[in-house]
Design a protein around this motif. Structure first.
Motif, PDB file in Angstrom:
ATOM      1  N   THR A 103       0.847  -1.189   0.000  1.00  0.00           N
ATOM      2  CA  THR A 103       0.000   0.000   0.000  1.00  0.00           C
ATOM      3  C   THR A 103       0.883   1.240   0.000  1.00  0.00           C
ATOM      4  OG1 THR A 103      -0.133   0.109   2.423  1.00  0.00           O
ATOM      5  CG2 THR A 103      -1.852  -1.151   1.274  1.00  0.00           C
ATOM      6  N   ALA A 104       0.303   2.355  -0.411  1.00  0.00           N
ATOM      7  CA  ALA A 104       0.993   3.646  -0.347  1.00  0.00           C
ATOM      8  C   ALA A 104       0.022   4.689   0.156  1.00  0.00           C
ATOM      9  CB  ALA A 104       1.530   4.047  -1.720  1.00  0.00           C
ATOM     10  N   THR A 197      -7.067  15.073   1.797  1.00  0.00           N
ATOM     11  CA  THR A 197      -5.702  15.419   2.203  1.00  0.00           C
ATOM     12  C   THR A 197      -4.744  14.239   2.109  1.00  0.00           C
ATOM     13  OG1 THR A 197      -6.232  14.971   4.531  1.00  0.00           O
ATOM     14  CG2 THR A 197      -6.540  17.233   3.724  1.00  0.00           C
ATOM     15  N   SER A 198      -5.290  13.021   1.984  1.00  0.00           N
ATOM     16  CA  SER A 198      -4.438  11.841   1.871  1.00  0.00           C
ATOM     17  C   SER A 198      -5.210  10.712   1.207  1.00  0.00           C
ATOM     18  CB  SER A 198      -3.964  11.398   3.260  1.00  0.00           C
ATOM     19  OG  SER A 198      -3.220  10.193   3.183  1.00  0.00           O
ATOM     20  N   PHE A 199      -4.525   9.991   0.307  1.00  0.00           N
ATOM     21  CA  PHE A 199      -5.083   8.829  -0.376  1.00  0.00           C
ATOM     22  C   PHE A 199      -4.261   7.594   0.000  1.00  0.00           C
ATOM     23  CE2 PHE A 199      -5.873  12.502  -3.049  1.00  0.00           C
ATOM     24  CZ  PHE A 199      -7.170  12.329  -3.522  1.00  0.00           C
ATOM     25  N   THR A 200      -4.938   6.468   0.191  1.00  0.00           N
ATOM     26  CA  THR A 200      -4.235   5.207   0.406  1.00  0.00           C
ATOM     27  C   THR A 200      -4.588   4.266  -0.737  1.00  0.00           C
ATOM     28  OG1 THR A 200      -4.280   5.460   2.811  1.00  0.00           O
ATOM     29  CG2 THR A 200      -3.847   3.250   1.950  1.00  0.00           C
ATOM     30  N   TYR A 201      -3.551   3.782  -1.448  1.00  0.00           N
ATOM     31  CA  TYR A 201      -3.745   2.970  -2.640  1.00  0.00           C
ATOM     32  C   TYR A 201      -3.225   1.548  -2.436  1.00  0.00           C
ATOM     33  CZ  TYR A 201      -4.041   7.555  -4.981  1.00  0.00           C
ATOM     34  OH  TYR A 201      -4.378   8.834  -5.355  1.00  0.00           O
ATOM     35  N   ARG A 202      -3.850   0.615  -3.124  1.00  0.00           N
ATOM     36  CA  ARG A 202      -3.326  -0.741  -3.278  1.00  0.00           C
ATOM     37  C   ARG A 202      -2.260  -0.725  -4.364  1.00  0.00           C
ATOM     38  NH1 ARG A 202      -7.639  -2.663  -5.028  1.00  0.00           N
ATOM     39  NH2 ARG A 202      -8.512  -3.393  -3.045  1.00  0.00           N
ATOM     40  N   LEU A 203      -1.155  -1.435  -4.143  1.00  0.00           N
ATOM     41  CA  LEU A 203      -0.062  -1.484  -5.108  1.00  0.00           C
ATOM     42  C   LEU A 203       0.052  -2.867  -5.731  1.00  0.00           C
ATOM     43  CD1 LEU A 203       2.665   0.435  -3.045  1.00  0.00           C
ATOM     44  CD2 LEU A 203       1.032   1.380  -4.692  1.00  0.00           C
ATOM     45  N   HIS A 204       0.673  -2.918  -6.901  1.00  0.00           N
ATOM     46  CA  HIS A 204       0.833  -4.163  -7.656  1.00  0.00           C
ATOM     47  C   HIS A 204       2.285  -4.302  -8.111  1.00  0.00           C
ATOM     48  CE1 HIS A 204      -3.584  -4.482  -7.994  1.00  0.00           C
ATOM     49  NE2 HIS A 204      -3.541  -3.172  -8.147  1.00  0.00           N
ATOM     50  N   PRO A 205       2.732  -5.536  -8.377  1.00  0.00           N
ATOM     51  CA  PRO A 205       4.095  -5.721  -8.872  1.00  0.00           C
ATOM     52  C   PRO A 205       4.272  -5.122 -10.273  1.00  0.00           C
ATOM     53  CG  PRO A 205       3.171  -7.784  -8.038  1.00  0.00           C
ATOM     54  CD  PRO A 205       2.039  -6.819  -8.144  1.00  0.00           C
ATOM     55  N   VAL A 206       5.048  -4.067 -10.378  1.00  0.00           N
ATOM     56  CA  VAL A 206       5.383  -3.428 -11.655  1.00  0.00           C
ATOM     57  C   VAL A 206       6.797  -2.886 -11.511  1.00  0.00           C
ATOM     58  CG1 VAL A 206       4.832  -1.621 -13.328  1.00  0.00           C
ATOM     59  CG2 VAL A 206       2.983  -2.728 -12.067  1.00  0.00           C
TER      60      VAL A 206
END
Length: 461
Positions: A103-104, A197-206
């Motif tokens: 996550t980011a 003011t802030s976003f939390t994202y799911r990340l993927h292998p890239v």
């Protein structure tokens, strides 16, 4: 704004308040599109959520109009309002990556380049756009599509949570379990419901991707577009390519003999097995030998930033967009006509694929209302010279008016221009509009946040 009001704001707020008499004002009011020339009464750079809460409360209580700036990339300049106050999130550019959870958490003023740089160190990424200077805020709230969309969906399909300052100055976190109605609306409903003011994202292998550009003379537009229309939707989701009409810029990787020529072509991103990269694009010769075909493995952030220098900040822009589920032969004639008459060397047309993983999300799961679209199109007149502003605007309007009958009726909200009207906003949200208006009534009943493609609060029964 009266001087006394400006002074009161400067006293009440923790951070700086930039007014028209300040030396920084001229630079502070500049945005990506130089066609926008608006003069806010004040610009308030915010360093954290507390700054945003204080600024919004003051502005609301003073009865002033408010606009919000993230990356400042808005084509119609919605982050500025004459005589009002811009709450500027651009100082909030932090990114924190959790490589274990993948996550980011990203500050609301961050740009795509900030996010890509931070996540690439861990071999991770999330779907965003194609220009690294774009702000994450506006892109995400409008839906977000780009090189990774066919494989991993829209940006909003990978949004896990958002920290939001509401119109009354209060603070909430929206997710599937907290304020789920607000979270639904944020995923495609634009900046109507609060200041994120802030976003939390799911990340993927890239990590390293295959980047490629294939171009043909513009007079081949019909054959190439017919091939592209049939090839891409059935291609592996590791293959992404957006179709374009454009003028070849001077410089690498293009050979000098095609510099300045009008072309049609495809910009590719391949996320599969590197050994199969070249094989995945062997079909590019089917519509006839291209004038130029370039391929190279590259770090994903390099592909994301590839177009930054071609179209830098500070040029004249005018754009319009539409969604398409088909590209009939008659539409190809329109593309050929306007590709041959590109008014300036930087003007363009792009068709971005929004199928693949984006189609596996339910039509009502997010505010994005066009899960059945196959392409998101944008027409953009671009030039550095203000003297050409009317020419690029007219080319764009004429192109859009001839192409629109072949569209699905609405547009990606981030590709809407100025003055398109409330019915156009309704067409963009289709059957979701009334539900969005109900959420707007809950979280912003007085329509404080209306400097956007506005969704008006539903009337109380």
């Amino acid at each position: 704004m009266q001087s006394a009001t400006l002074e009161a704001m400067q006293t009440a707020l923790r951070g700086p308040v930039i007014g028209p008499k300040d030396a920084e004002y001229s630079q502070a009011r500049k945005v990506y599109n130089a066609m926008i020339d608006r003069h806010p009464a004040a610009i308030v750079p915010c360093s954290d959520a507390a700054d945003v809460m204080s600024a919004l409360t003051f502005v609301r209580d003073a009865g002033l109009e408010v606009a919000v700036r993230g990356g400042g990339h808005s084509g119609p300049g919605l982050c500025l309002v004459d005589g009002g106050v811009t709450i500027d999130l651009s100082p909030m550019r932090g990114v924190r990556v959790d490589p274990v959870a993948r996550t980011a958490q990203v500050g609301g003023g961050s740009r795509l380049g900030d996010l890509d740089h931070a996540t690439h160190a861990f071999g991770l990424a999330t779907p965003t756009g194609i220009i690294s200077m774009t702000g994450v805020g506006g892109l995400t709230l409008g839906g977000g599509h780009g090189y990774l969309t066919r494989k991993y969906g829209l940006t909003v399909d990978n949004l896990l949570a958002a920290d939001v300052v509401l119109a009354d100055g209060s603070f909430v976190t929206a997710s599937e379990t907290e304020h789920p109605d607000l979270f639904w609306a944020l995923r495609g409903g634009g900046g109507n419901f609060g200041i994120v003011t802030s976003f939390t994202y799911r990340l993927h292998p890239v990590d390293t991707v295959g980047g490629a550009i294939t171009v043909w003379p513009v007079e081949r537009t019909r054959e190439v577009l017919a091939w592209y229309r049939d090839f891409l939707p059935q291609a592996s989701e590791d293959v992404y390519g957006f179709f374009s009409l454009f003028v070849i810029p001077p410089g690498p990787p293009f050979p000098e003999e095609i510099h300045g020529r009008k072309m049609c072509g495809v910009v590719w991103c391949y996320t599969g097995d590197p050994s199969r990269f070249e094989e995945s694009l062997t079909a590019v010769r089917e519509p006839g030998p291209p004038a130029f075909h370039f391929t190279a493995p590259m770090p994903y952030p390099a592909l994301q930033g590839m177009l930054d220098d071609v179209i830098p900040s500070g040029y004249q822009w005018y754009w319009r967009g539409d969604f398409f589920d088909r590209i009939p032969d008659a539409a190809m004639d329109v593309h050929l006509k306007y590709g041959e008459s590109l008014p300036t060397p930087l003007s363009l047309m792009h068709l971005y694929p929004v199928d693949g993983a984006a189609h596996r999300v339910g039509p009502d799961d997010t505010a994005w209302a066009y899960r059945d679209a196959v392409w998101s199109g944008v027409l953009a007149g671009v030039d550095p010279d203000p003297a050409n502003a009317e020419a690029i605007r007219q080319w764009c309007v004429d192109f859009w008016e001839e192409l629109h009958p072949y569209s699905m009726g609405g547009s990606y909200v981030n590709f809407m221009g100025t003055g398109e009207g409330q019915e156009r906003v309704r067409a963009t949200y289709r059957d979701h509009y009334d539900r969005l208006a109900q959420v707007k009534r809950t979280y912003d009943p007085d329509n404080v946040l209306h400097a956007n493609q506005n969704i008006r609060p539903a009337q109380r029964q």
